[in-house]
Every structure is written in C-alpha cells, then in structure tokens.
Design a protein around this motif. Structure first.
Motif, mmCIF file in Angstrom:
data_model
loop_
_atom_site.group_PDB
_atom_site.id
_atom_site.type_symbol
_atom_site.label_atom_id
_atom_site.label_comp_id
_atom_site.label_asym_id
_atom_site.label_seq_id
_atom_site.Cartn_x
_atom_site.Cartn_y
_atom_site.Cartn_z
ATOM 1 N N THR A 186 39.061 42.484 43.741
ATOM 2 C CA THR A 186 38.398 41.280 44.139
ATOM 3 C C THR A 186 37.335 41.674 45.452
ATOM 4 O O THR A 186 37.158 40.809 46.278
ATOM 5 C CB THR A 186 39.622 40.191 44.860
ATOM 6 N N ALA A 196 39.858 34.308 41.084
ATOM 7 C CA ALA A 196 39.719 33.657 39.778
ATOM 8 C C ALA A 196 38.253 33.860 38.979
ATOM 9 O O ALA A 196 38.464 34.086 37.568
ATOM 10 C CB ALA A 196 40.019 32.282 39.724
ATOM 11 N N THR A 197 37.307 34.118 39.772
ATOM 12 C CA THR A 197 35.978 34.227 38.984
ATOM 13 C C THR A 197 35.361 35.557 39.512
ATOM 14 O O THR A 197 34.179 35.661 39.694
ATOM 15 C CB THR A 197 35.156 33.307 39.221
#
Length: 234
Positions: A199, A145-146
């Motif tokens: 990621t 998500a971040t």
C-alpha cells in the motif's frame, strides 16, 4: 554686466584738469604735489579697472556649475523564484521517514531535510544531493482497497503529461515503470521510476545537468534498494 558702478565717471573725473580732459600720458608731466597724487590715483584706476571689471563679470554673468546628473537606478530583477516545498510535519517524519533509504545506502550523496509530498498528497519527499546529480525519493500511502488502481491511474496521468518522454517497464516492486526525458541546454536529464509495494507508492526522480548522463546501474540499484526498504518495513 552689473549695473550701478560709475567706472567711466571715476576715470573722467580723475583725468580732468580745469574742465579739460587730459590723456593719462599728459598727467605724468605735472610737477605739483597735488598733480602727482592725481597721476598716481589715475594710474591705479587705469590698471585696476579691467581687473575689477572682469571679476564682476565673472561673478554676475557666469551661471553656477551644475552637479553631474545622478546615474539611473539599477533595474529590478523580474525573474520569479522557484517555489520551495515546506518541511514535512513531525507526524509525517515519524510515519514515513523510516521507509526512505539513508545516506549509508546511497554512497556519494548527502540526504537533505525531508519535505512534504508533491501536489499536497500525504507522504514525504527526501532529497539527496551528489556531486553531479540529485535524487528525490517520494513515499505516498495508498488506500488499501484500491491501491493498484490508484497507482496505475497516477502513472498513466504522469506519462500523458510528460513531454518528450520514453517509458519502459522496470522490474522493481509491483509493475514498476521507468520514464526518461532527455535533457537540453534549458533543462536537465530526468529519469523517473515509479513502483508500488503493497500500500505504498514509491517515486524516485534522478536529475543530472545537460551533457551528464544518468547511469543505468545507479537507477536500478537505488530503485531496488528503496523498494526493498519499504518491503522490509512491513
């Protein structure tokens, strides 16, 4: 001089005749057998006295020879040893090992045993050793998500904490960055490349001794190969 040895009385007794002390030279004029024995005894006492006396003086008055002093103990080194990162766990090897380039993709370098990622982060570090330089490849997973925010924060922190650095963008992965630190006689030349692929956060550190430059073509080729390796792994 040792006490208790009556050398003077022995010589005086041997040299007396009828209560009169005679010189040694006068004893030689005696013709009787007893006088000749006395002369021989006196002569023996006369010549042995200084020899025995010197022996006793040497034995009684000379101090025993002392052994040479022992050399001082060698100083103990107080130079601290560099900490060694622990080996990566089997789970880390299975998850992140396939994401790192191999020896065949990095000619002239030997791949070392995988280690844990820096600062206790999840991930893996794989060292490569060449003839005049080293390359460390670090792969760190990012939260989905971040991912971009965490990556940018870590890059900014690294640049701010690195003295004498020169940073520039590098077209590798997402928002790749190159940070160079010139070497000195006390530290090696260092080039660090940071990039993100989805990621995964990739860090590649190149180091060479002072006076041995890090080639730009090597930096770009290895960084691109590593980004492509992560991308191909999906």
């Amino acid at each position: 001089m040792c006490q208790g040895w009556p050398w003077r009385s022995v010589i005086s007794t041997a040299g007396r005749r009828k209560g009169v002390a005679l010189p040694v030279i006068e004893w030689q004029e005696e013709t009787t057998m007893s006088s000749r024995r006395t002369v021989r005894w006196a002569r023996a006492g006369y010549w042995l006295t200084p020899v025995i006396g010197l022996t006793l003086v040497a034995g009684c008055g000379s101090p025993a020879q002392q052994p040479p002093p022992a050399p001082p103990a060698a100083p103990i080194s107080v130079v601290p040893t560099s900490p060694v990162a622990p080996a990566a766990a089997p789970a880390q090897l299975q998850e992140f090992g396939p994401l790192v380039i191999s020896d065949s993709e990095l000619p002239g370098y030997t791949r070392g045993a995988p280690l844990v990622a820096p600062d206790g982060k999840p991930g893996i570090t794989v060292p490569f050793k060449g003839r005049d330089s080293t390359i460390d490849v670090v792969i760190i997973p990012l939260p989905a998500a971040t991912a971009q925010a965490v990556y940018e924060q870590d890059v900014d922190k690294f640049v701010a904490s690195t003295p004498d650095e020169f940073d520039s963008p590098l077209d590798v992965g997402d928002q790749g960055k190159r940070i160079d630190v010139a070497g000195t006689p006390d530290r090696p030349n260092t080039t660090t490349v940071m990039f993100r692929v989805r990621t995964y956060y990739g860090i590649i550190r190149f180091q060479s001794p002072f006076g041995v430059s890090i080639r730009d073509d090597l930096v770009h080729a290895v960084s691109q190969k590593q980004a492509d390796k992560i991308d191909a792994a999906g």
